[in-house]
Design a protein around this motif. Structure first.
Motif, short mmCIF file in Angstrom:
data_model
loop_
_atom_site.label_atom_id
_atom_site.label_comp_id
_atom_site.label_asym_id
_atom_site.label_seq_id
_atom_site.Cartn_x
_atom_site.Cartn_y
_atom_site.Cartn_z
N VAL A 1 24.50 1.89 73.37
CA VAL A 1 25.02 0.88 74.29
C VAL A 1 25.59 1.56 75.53
O VAL A 1 26.38 2.51 75.44
CB VAL A 1 26.12 0.05 73.61
N HIS A 2 25.17 1.05 76.69
CA HIS A 2 25.66 1.55 77.97
C HIS A 2 26.47 0.44 78.63
O HIS A 2 25.96 -0.67 78.84
CB HIS A 2 24.50 1.97 78.87
N LEU A 3 27.71 0.73 78.95
CA LEU A 3 28.59 -0.28 79.53
C LEU A 3 28.35 -0.43 81.02
O LEU A 3 27.82 0.46 81.69
CB LEU A 3 30.05 0.08 79.27
N THR A 4 28.77 -1.57 81.54
CA THR A 4 28.73 -1.80 82.98
C THR A 4 29.63 -0.78 83.66
O THR A 4 30.78 -0.58 83.23
CB THR A 4 29.21 -3.23 83.30
N PRO A 5 29.16 -0.10 84.72
CA PRO A 5 29.97 0.96 85.34
C PRO A 5 31.34 0.50 85.83
O PRO A 5 32.28 1.29 85.85
CB PRO A 5 29.09 1.41 86.52
#
Length: 331
Positions: A157-161
């Motif tokens: 999972v990659h979070l919103t910057p």
């Protein structure tokens, strides 16, 4: 297009030492997993005050002060993980109601109560954590939630910057079924709340968050196909095929109420033990349960599945390399 130049993959170590914090005397110290196992069985005491695990304010695993996730600005740049049987997690419209039978609806109190329940489900927080926590979550579900035989997927999972992180961290806020209401931990203007996970990867920080906090995910079906342990797979399959699958008969009264495991099931348990004993002590019970041989299992398929589960813990680098090749799905 999603790039990973700014994202950080943390070292994966199921056997790493954990920090303990005594509530009685506030002594903090590092221990290994074997020490924690002895502590849980009354075999160790706090070095500061001598209390054992039976005291109400005794020591517990706590957050490692060197954990990168303690830095607010770093949370959005770290890789996070989740395991699920949903192939499109986090789905846009997870229809919980359609899975309920008419009988279950009646037991819940009718359509109005079902609607209230469904609304609550939509307000639940999502959970992501370390790779270790995601794999342990899968083992727990196989063991405790009757998910044996279902296909699991591991999500990176990659979070919103621009994600906004709640200040500090919480003790695990989950209720008795593991649910967290998003509004309870993420007030207005906050996207993510960190919490100390006691149950999966104890001492690690996990996140409670909403779907909008996730920028993208990568997915792989687990366990992976293939294994480094082909010798064990071959020997296990040969042993199981040679063993009888007949259930052992009992005499007298026991014959009416007890069905002992077959020699094949017993052989499967002994074969799995060879791998189980090579794992960290806190994973052994869950792994042994997830790796149990059920009557009717195909020996070769069982051996490949068990070796694959073992590899998720013993060889995480192969899983990470596979995820590196997978496309990003924008959320």
């Amino acid at each position: 297009m999603v790039t990973e130049d700014w994202l950080v993959e943390r070292k994966i170590d199921f056997s790493r030492e954990r920090q303990m914090l005594c509530e009685e005397c506030e002594h903090r110290w590092m221990v290994d997993l074997d020490w924690i196992d002895r502590w849980n069985h009354g075999g160790e005491t706090c070095p500061g005050c001598g209390t054992n695990c039976e005291r109400e304010r005794s020591a517990r695993v706590t957050v490692d002060l060197t954990d990168a996730a303690l830095t607010d600005e770093a949370v959005g740049s770290l890789h996070w993980y989740h395991t699920s049987t949903q192939q499109d997690w986090p789905t846009k419209a997870y229809d919980t109601v359609s899975e309920l039978t008419a009988a279950v609806r009646r037991l819940m109190g009718g359509d109005e109560r079902v609607a209230e329940w469904a609304d609550r489900q939509r307000k639940r927080a999502l959970h992501v954590g370390t790779y270790e926590a995601a794999i342990q979550n899968m083992l727990r579900r196989i063991t405790d939630q009757d998910d044996r035989g279902r296909q699991f997927f591991l999500y990176r999972v990659h979070l919103t910057p621009t994600v906004v992180v709640r200040t500090d961290w919480l003790i695990d806020p989950s209720d008795f079924v593991g649910d967290v209401m998003l509004e309870d931990v993420c007030p207005s203007g906050v996207d993510v709340a960190r919490y100390l996970n006691y149950h999966e990867d104890p001492g690690g920080l996990s996140l409670a968050l909403g779907r909008d906090a996730i920028a993208s995910v990568q997915q792989v079906a687990v366990p992976l196909t293939g294994t480094r342990h082909n010798d064990w797979v071959g020997r296990a399959a040969e042993t199981l095929f040679a063993a009888s699958d007949a259930v052992v008969a009992t005499n007298g009264y026991l014959a009416r109420v007890v069905r002992l495991p077959s020699p094949r099931a017993n052989a499967g348990r002994e074969l799995a033990r060879e791998l189980t004993e090579r794992l960290p002590v806190n994973l052994r019970d869950q792994f042994a349960s997830a790796a149990s041989f059920d009557e009717g299992d195909d020996p070769e398929q069982w051996a490949m599945r068990v070796a694959g589960l073992f590899d998720l813990i013993d060889d995480p680098g192969r899983v990470i390399a596979t995820l590196d090749r997978r496309p990003h799905r924008t959320i």
